[in-house]
Write a protein that holds these residues in place. Sequence first.
Motif, mmCIF file in Angstrom:
data_model
loop_
_atom_site.group_PDB
_atom_site.id
_atom_site.type_symbol
_atom_site.label_atom_id
_atom_site.label_comp_id
_atom_site.label_asym_id
_atom_site.label_seq_id
_atom_site.Cartn_x
_atom_site.Cartn_y
_atom_site.Cartn_z
ATOM 1 N N SER A 347 -13.861 -65.337 45.721
ATOM 2 C CA SER A 347 -12.775 -64.383 45.956
ATOM 3 C C SER A 347 -12.664 -64.110 47.453
ATOM 4 O O SER A 347 -13.651 -63.763 48.100
ATOM 5 C CB SER A 347 -13.044 -63.078 45.204
ATOM 6 O OG SER A 347 -13.033 -63.295 43.817
ATOM 7 N N ARG A 348 -11.462 -64.282 47.986
ATOM 8 C CA ARG A 348 -11.206 -64.066 49.413
ATOM 9 C C ARG A 348 -9.968 -63.194 49.577
ATOM 10 O O ARG A 348 -9.108 -63.131 48.705
ATOM 11 C CB ARG A 348 -10.986 -65.409 50.132
ATOM 12 C CG ARG A 348 -12.026 -66.470 49.863
ATOM 13 C CD ARG A 348 -13.368 -66.172 50.441
ATOM 14 N NE ARG A 348 -13.364 -65.978 51.869
ATOM 15 C CZ ARG A 348 -14.432 -66.114 52.653
ATOM 16 N NH1 ARG A 348 -15.594 -66.465 52.129
ATOM 17 N NH2 ARG A 348 -14.352 -65.902 53.948
ATOM 18 N N SER A 349 -9.874 -62.541 50.730
ATOM 19 C CA SER A 349 -8.713 -61.702 51.014
ATOM 20 C C SER A 349 -7.432 -62.517 50.957
ATOM 21 O O SER A 349 -7.364 -63.635 51.471
ATOM 22 C CB SER A 349 -8.854 -61.065 52.398
ATOM 23 O OG SER A 349 -7.663 -60.420 52.788
ATOM 24 N N THR A 350 -6.400 -61.946 50.336
ATOM 25 C CA THR A 350 -5.162 -62.687 50.123
ATOM 26 C C THR A 350 -4.350 -62.891 51.393
ATOM 27 O O THR A 350 -3.564 -63.837 51.477
ATOM 28 C CB THR A 350 -4.261 -61.951 49.123
ATOM 29 O OG1 THR A 350 -3.902 -60.676 49.680
ATOM 30 C CG2 THR A 350 -4.972 -61.743 47.800
ATOM 31 N N LYS A 355 2.899 -62.345 49.148
ATOM 32 C CA LYS A 355 4.206 -61.754 49.452
ATOM 33 C C LYS A 355 5.338 -62.351 48.614
ATOM 34 O O LYS A 355 6.241 -61.623 48.182
ATOM 35 C CB LYS A 355 4.517 -61.900 50.942
ATOM 36 C CG LYS A 355 3.746 -60.938 51.843
ATOM 37 C CD LYS A 355 4.086 -61.173 53.306
ATOM 38 C CE LYS A 355 3.310 -60.227 54.217
ATOM 39 N NZ LYS A 355 3.559 -60.498 55.648
ATOM 40 N N PRO A 356 5.354 -63.676 48.369
ATOM 41 C CA PRO A 356 6.432 -64.210 47.521
ATOM 42 C C PRO A 356 6.458 -63.604 46.121
ATOM 43 O O PRO A 356 7.525 -63.523 45.507
ATOM 44 C CB PRO A 356 6.119 -65.710 47.469
ATOM 45 C CG PRO A 356 5.381 -65.986 48.735
ATOM 46 C CD PRO A 356 4.542 -64.768 48.949
ATOM 47 N N LEU A 357 5.311 -63.172 45.610
ATOM 48 C CA LEU A 357 5.276 -62.584 44.277
ATOM 49 C C LEU A 357 5.984 -61.233 44.272
ATOM 50 O O LEU A 357 6.716 -60.908 43.323
ATOM 51 C CB LEU A 357 3.825 -62.428 43.811
ATOM 52 C CG LEU A 357 2.953 -63.690 43.922
ATOM 53 C CD1 LEU A 357 1.563 -63.417 43.367
ATOM 54 C CD2 LEU A 357 3.604 -64.862 43.206
ATOM 55 N N ILE A 409 5.780 -55.289 58.187
ATOM 56 C CA ILE A 409 6.381 -53.971 57.990
ATOM 57 C C ILE A 409 7.484 -53.999 56.938
ATOM 58 O O ILE A 409 7.500 -53.148 56.040
ATOM 59 C CB ILE A 409 6.883 -53.412 59.334
ATOM 60 C CG1 ILE A 409 5.694 -53.146 60.266
ATOM 61 C CG2 ILE A 409 7.682 -52.129 59.136
ATOM 62 C CD1 ILE A 409 6.076 -52.720 61.667
ATOM 63 N N PRO A 410 8.428 -54.946 56.976
ATOM 64 C CA PRO A 410 9.444 -54.967 55.913
ATOM 65 C C PRO A 410 8.851 -55.131 54.521
ATOM 66 O O PRO A 410 9.340 -54.537 53.557
ATOM 67 C CB PRO A 410 10.307 -56.181 56.283
ATOM 68 C CG PRO A 410 10.112 -56.368 57.736
ATOM 69 C CD PRO A 410 8.697 -55.972 57.998
ATOM 70 N N MET A 411 7.776 -55.926 54.398
ATOM 71 C CA MET A 411 7.190 -56.145 53.082
ATOM 72 C C MET A 411 6.464 -54.902 52.583
ATOM 73 O O MET A 411 6.428 -54.646 51.370
ATOM 74 C CB MET A 411 6.246 -57.340 53.115
ATOM 75 C CG MET A 411 6.909 -58.661 53.490
ATOM 76 S SD MET A 411 8.370 -59.083 52.507
ATOM 77 C CE MET A 411 7.628 -59.411 50.917
ATOM 78 N N LEU A 446 -2.203 -53.548 49.892
ATOM 79 C CA LEU A 446 -2.327 -54.590 48.876
ATOM 80 C C LEU A 446 -1.514 -55.829 49.244
ATOM 81 O O LEU A 446 -1.960 -56.958 49.041
ATOM 82 C CB LEU A 446 -1.856 -54.044 47.525
ATOM 83 C CG LEU A 446 -1.804 -55.021 46.349
ATOM 84 C CD1 LEU A 446 -3.201 -55.517 45.996
ATOM 85 C CD2 LEU A 446 -1.155 -54.357 45.139
ATOM 86 N N ILE A 447 -0.335 -55.635 49.818
ATOM 87 C CA ILE A 447 0.548 -56.759 50.109
ATOM 88 C C ILE A 447 0.143 -57.501 51.367
ATOM 89 O O ILE A 447 0.613 -58.613 51.633
ATOM 90 C CB ILE A 447 2.013 -56.271 50.222
ATOM 91 C CG1 ILE A 447 2.982 -57.436 50.107
ATOM 92 C CG2 ILE A 447 2.224 -55.484 51.510
ATOM 93 C CD1 ILE A 447 2.920 -58.162 48.808
ATOM 94 N N LEU A 448 -0.769 -56.924 52.163
ATOM 95 C CA LEU A 448 -1.166 -57.545 53.433
ATOM 96 C C LEU A 448 -2.588 -58.080 53.410
ATOM 97 O O LEU A 448 -3.129 -58.424 54.461
ATOM 98 C CB LEU A 448 -1.017 -56.536 54.578
ATOM 99 C CG LEU A 448 0.367 -55.915 54.761
ATOM 100 C CD1 LEU A 448 0.369 -55.013 55.989
ATOM 101 C CD2 LEU A 448 1.438 -56.987 54.893
ATOM 102 N N GLY A 449 -3.203 -58.152 52.237
ATOM 103 C CA GLY A 449 -4.564 -58.696 52.165
ATOM 104 C C GLY A 449 -5.595 -57.675 51.789
ATOM 105 O O GLY A 449 -6.794 -57.929 51.928
#
Length: 787
Positions: A347-350, A355-357, A409-411, A446-449
């Motif tokens: 398991s590694r940081s995303t 982001k596409p999900l 930032i937008p994500m 969560l969305i940035l890793g």
Amino acid sequence: MSAHALYGFLYVRRRRKILRRKWFVFSFWVFLVWYADCLPDELFNDSTSTVLLDSDGNLLGAHIAEDQQWRFPESKTVPYKFKTCIVQFEDRKFYKHWGVSPTGVGRALLQNLKSGERVSGGSTLTMQLVRLMRKNPPRTYSEKMYEMILATRIEMRYSKSEILRMYASHAPFGNNVVGLDAASWRFFGRPSNQLSWAESATLAVLPNAPGLIYPGKNHDLLRNKRDRLLKRLRAIGKISESEYRLALLESLPEKPHPLPNLAPHLLQKCIAEGKKGQVIQSHIRSKVQKKVNFLLDNHTQLLRENGIYNGAIMVTSVETGEVLAYVGNVVSSGSEHANQVNCIDASRSTGSIIKPLLYGKALESGTIAPSMFLRDVPSRFGNFSPKNFAGTFEGLIPANEALSRSLNIPMVHLLQQYGLTKFHRNLKRMGISTIRRSASHYGLSLILGGAEVNMFELNQVYLRMAQQLRYTETTQLQLFPEEEALISEFPMNAGSIFATFEAMLEVRRPDEDNNWHMFDSSRKIAWKTGTSYGFRDAWAVGVTPDYVVSVWVGNADGEGRPGLTGVQAAAPILFDIFQTLPIKTEWFKQPESEMVAVDVCAVSGHRLTESCEKQAKAWWPKGSLQTTACPYHHRIHLNNKGQRVNSSCADPMEMTHANWMVIAPDVETYYKKHHPLYKALPPFLSQCAGANASNSLSILYPDAGQKIYLPIGLGGEQQATVFRCSHSNNVAVLFWHLDGQFIQQTSEFHEIVLRPEIGKHLLTVYDTEGSKKSVWVEIVEARKEVN
């Protein structure tokens, strides 16, 4: 002798005869019972090597048996050439006898008696199988008799082909090699069904004396035995004269070959999952596996110069769900760099790889449309203040471009709009099991890793997306043929997936400009990279209608390195892999039933309104129809001096009307830097009612309710902070107040340096038109600064 004595003698004699007959019958039945059960259910229970095969049955790798012998599990067949050789060398009447050859035993007995020592055993192949089963006990006449009995029983239980198969699988070939399959790979480097006549003959003579004759030792004796066998094959017509001559010219193996080691981490995974000692058929394609291994080794030769030693790759077929290549780590990096760690399962940081999900689910829910504007300005979400990788801001940016450029930032704004808890739940439904904690634990990071994923599950997510788009049914990843496909619908509709992949097509490729699609030789690949905090993990995933390729590069111990980014470290490997894969399908077909043609504002990407000057046609997923019409373009009224007016201060007949793009001042500050044709909203005429209600003023920093930590310097003095504002009028003058007290005024650059006291404060800013903005902030004392 008296009659009485004679009668007694005859009675005793008859009695003894009856007893002997009964004893014989009893002994015979005891023997039959023993004979029927004299063989164990399984003749051999030796530990075997774990053998991993590719989709065509070729050897990918093997792990030595527990007793340190290279002994492959029993094969199902014996190749014709070896079968012919072993029968002609060891037991020419094998197919005629029932386990024992009387002529062979008689001939051996006469030879031994004449010589006064054991020179021949007269054993058939079946008797030799008994000796192998009994672990080669001492050679005695009683043992030979016992072997004969067991041999006949074996002949009754098994067919001739089964006996040959067991013998070939358990015969010793010397040098800790047992069995034909292991010997073929160890001595000739290929499977037994690909051996020549000379090679098959060489292996056929080895079990006769494995401790004395094996490749690399006693070559002359070995060659003489092999050549005599080849001569016999020619004599009985099994090979032609030319085949015989060519076979004699073939050299003998010098030393054992190393076994293939193409997928060591997959082999270890199989052993850990309870498949030890088995022959494991996989879906791996050897050609693809070799190319991927080579490419990863090549790239890591350069990456090592930057202290980056590990990597992992998976290649999956969209058509079948089969895993075509499985590289768990860089084998050539050496054990000192944890090359034994299977990084596919780690398991590694995303980073940004998920982001596409979020983008796809936001399209499906109607939170956004593909090219709809998202905010890209300095932002704070509680104590979380994300930054874009490049450190720049766009003000407003289309959602699909925010994804293709991987702007943070937008994500984060998008995640907040879509719903953190809902996205957290969706990730689990998509099959990501490594997100074990609550949504609040991860927060918007969560969305940035902020969470972790392993490559196997990540590859499966993108595979199922591709299959959802290509087929009506989807399957799980399949490493092995015995796995059953899991038919399940991916929790994202085909229209949203198609729009997501279209956005991913525009990601800038490494070492290329964005005009790659203008060249006929360039294939369409939807791809995305990810880089974890601290440059610890570099991800890249690519999708076509035929393949999903996932790449991870980093250090297994988690050490970060400068330059360890998805674009620089992982993406070049990704595209090199795609260059080796054949193109079968050009691109996904647009799912017409899931898409709709929409008239949109060409600037904002929202649905068209009457105030939008420029319009365009776009294909949207149906969910995006729930988004609002363009909120940025409005109808405004101007006087002859270009000032905004309304009916309270100007004659409607003298007004001119215009459609104008109106954006918030904090956004405008950054947006106009990237859009030189953008025109700021004209100021209201001061006499007009409602002029002071304009939204031209914005406080950039601090945010409402924000806690600001001001450190204490070495001299005990409190450090300062900088407050910032923006205004749509470039020549506006702003007046700053703190807790109702005027502080100062600013023009052009609206920043002030303050040292507020510890506690809560009300910051208020006015402009010359009377507009004002206020925020409450809290100043908190931090620890002293140290050098």
